[in-house]
Design an enzyme around this catalytic site. Structure first.
Site, PDB file in Angstrom:
ATOM      1  N   GLU A 104       0.851   3.919   1.783  1.00 53.83           N
ATOM      2  CA  GLU A 104       1.283   4.372   3.110  1.00 53.83           C
ATOM      3  C   GLU A 104       2.437   3.529   3.651  1.00 53.83           C
ATOM      4  O   GLU A 104       3.401   4.067   4.203  1.00 53.83           O
ATOM      5  CB  GLU A 104       0.118   4.291   4.124  1.00 53.83           C
ATOM      6  CG  GLU A 104      -1.074   5.143   3.762  1.00 53.83           C
ATOM      7  CD  GLU A 104      -2.167   4.376   3.025  1.00 53.83           C
ATOM      8  OE1 GLU A 104      -3.351   4.632   3.324  1.00 53.83           O
ATOM      9  OE2 GLU A 104      -1.846   3.541   2.164  1.00 53.83           O
TER      10      GLU A 104
ATOM     11  N   HIS B 153       0.855  -1.187   0.000  1.00 55.64           N
ATOM     12  CA  HIS B 153       0.000   0.000   0.000  1.00 55.64           C
ATOM     13  C   HIS B 153       0.891   1.238   0.000  1.00 55.64           C
ATOM     14  O   HIS B 153       2.016   1.215   0.519  1.00 55.64           O
ATOM     15  CB  HIS B 153      -0.880   0.028   1.241  1.00 55.64           C
ATOM     16  CG  HIS B 153      -1.985  -0.964   1.229  1.00 55.64           C
ATOM     17  ND1 HIS B 153      -3.137  -0.785   1.961  1.00 55.64           N
ATOM     18  CD2 HIS B 153      -2.131  -2.154   0.598  1.00 55.64           C
ATOM     19  CE1 HIS B 153      -3.940  -1.813   1.773  1.00 55.64           C
ATOM     20  NE2 HIS B 153      -3.340  -2.659   0.948  1.00 55.64           N
TER      21      HIS B 153
ATOM     22  N   CYS C 258      -2.734  -0.109   7.356  1.00 56.20           N
ATOM     23  CA  CYS C 258      -1.985   1.139   7.243  1.00 56.20           C
ATOM     24  C   CYS C 258      -2.166   2.009   8.488  1.00 56.20           C
ATOM     25  O   CYS C 258      -1.220   2.649   8.946  1.00 56.20           O
ATOM     26  CB  CYS C 258      -2.390   1.885   5.986  1.00 56.20           C
ATOM     27  SG  CYS C 258      -1.884   1.022   4.482  1.00 56.20           S
TER      28      CYS C 258
ATOM     29  N   CYS D 278      -6.560   2.072   5.487  1.00 56.76           N
ATOM     30  CA  CYS D 278      -7.169   0.811   5.916  1.00 56.76           C
ATOM     31  C   CYS D 278      -6.653   0.466   7.318  1.00 56.76           C
ATOM     32  O   CYS D 278      -5.805   1.170   7.884  1.00 56.76           O
ATOM     33  CB  CYS D 278      -6.826  -0.302   4.925  1.00 56.76           C
ATOM     34  SG  CYS D 278      -5.094  -0.810   4.966  1.00 56.76           S
TER      35      CYS D 278
END
Length: 142
Positions: free
Chosen positions: A48, A46, A79, A76
C-alpha cells in the site's frame, strides 16, 4: 482486485509475503505495487505504501481524493494511516489479517472520526488471497 492479486503473485515469486495493491482513478489503474520488505530490507515497503507513493507521483499531489485502493490483505495500522492521510476515497481488500489488521481484526482505525473518512469494502476475493498467503507460508516453513 484481480490486478492486486497479480501483484501479490509477483511478490510470492520474489520470496516476499504475497500482498499486492493497485490504485484506481476514474476506472483506470494509476499505480500498482507489491510487498518488498525483504528485498528493500525496509519495514515501510508494504504494498500500500509503495502504491500510494507511485500514485502521488502520477497525480502530482499527495491528495488521492478520487482514488480507490485495492489490496489483497487487510491494511495494517501504518498503511491505514497512510490511506487516511492521502485521502483515498475507498479501500477494497481481500483477506483478513488476524495479527495486524486495522479494520476488522485488531482495531478499526477507519471508524475514528478523522477529518477524512474512508469507505471500506472488506473480504473481496478473500479466498484467493488467503490461498496465496497460506501457500507462501507453507513453502516458507519447508
Amino acid at each position: 482486485m484481480k490486478e492486486a492479486l497479480k501483484e501479490a503473485e509477483i511478490a510470492f515469486k520474489l520470496g516476499e509475503v504475497p500482498v499486492g495493491c493497485v490504485i484506481v482513478k476514474n476506472n483506470e489503474i494509476i499505480a500498482r505495487a507489491h510487498n518488498l520488505r525483504e528485498s528493500k530490507q525496509s519495514s515501510l515497503a508494504h504494498a500500500e505504501i509503495l502504491a500510494i507513493e507511485k500514485a502521488c507521483k502520477v497525480i502530482g499531489s499527495w491528495r488521492l481524493e478520487d482514488c480507490e485502493l485495492y489490496v489483497t490483505l487487510e491494511p495494517c495500522l501504518m498503511c491505514s494511516g497512510a490511506i487516511i492521510n492521502s485521502r483515498i476515497k475507498r479501500v477494497i481488500y481481500g483477506a483478513l489479517e488476524p495479527k495486524f489488521g486495522a479494520h476488522k481484526s485488531q482495531i478499526n482505525v477507519f471508524d475514528i472520526k478523522f477529518n477524512h473518512m474512508v469507505e471500506i469494502t472488506p473480504e473481496i476475493l478473500a479466498e484467493e488471497s488467503n490461498k496465496l498467503l497460506k501457500s507462501f507460508f507453507k513453502n516458507l516453513r519447508k
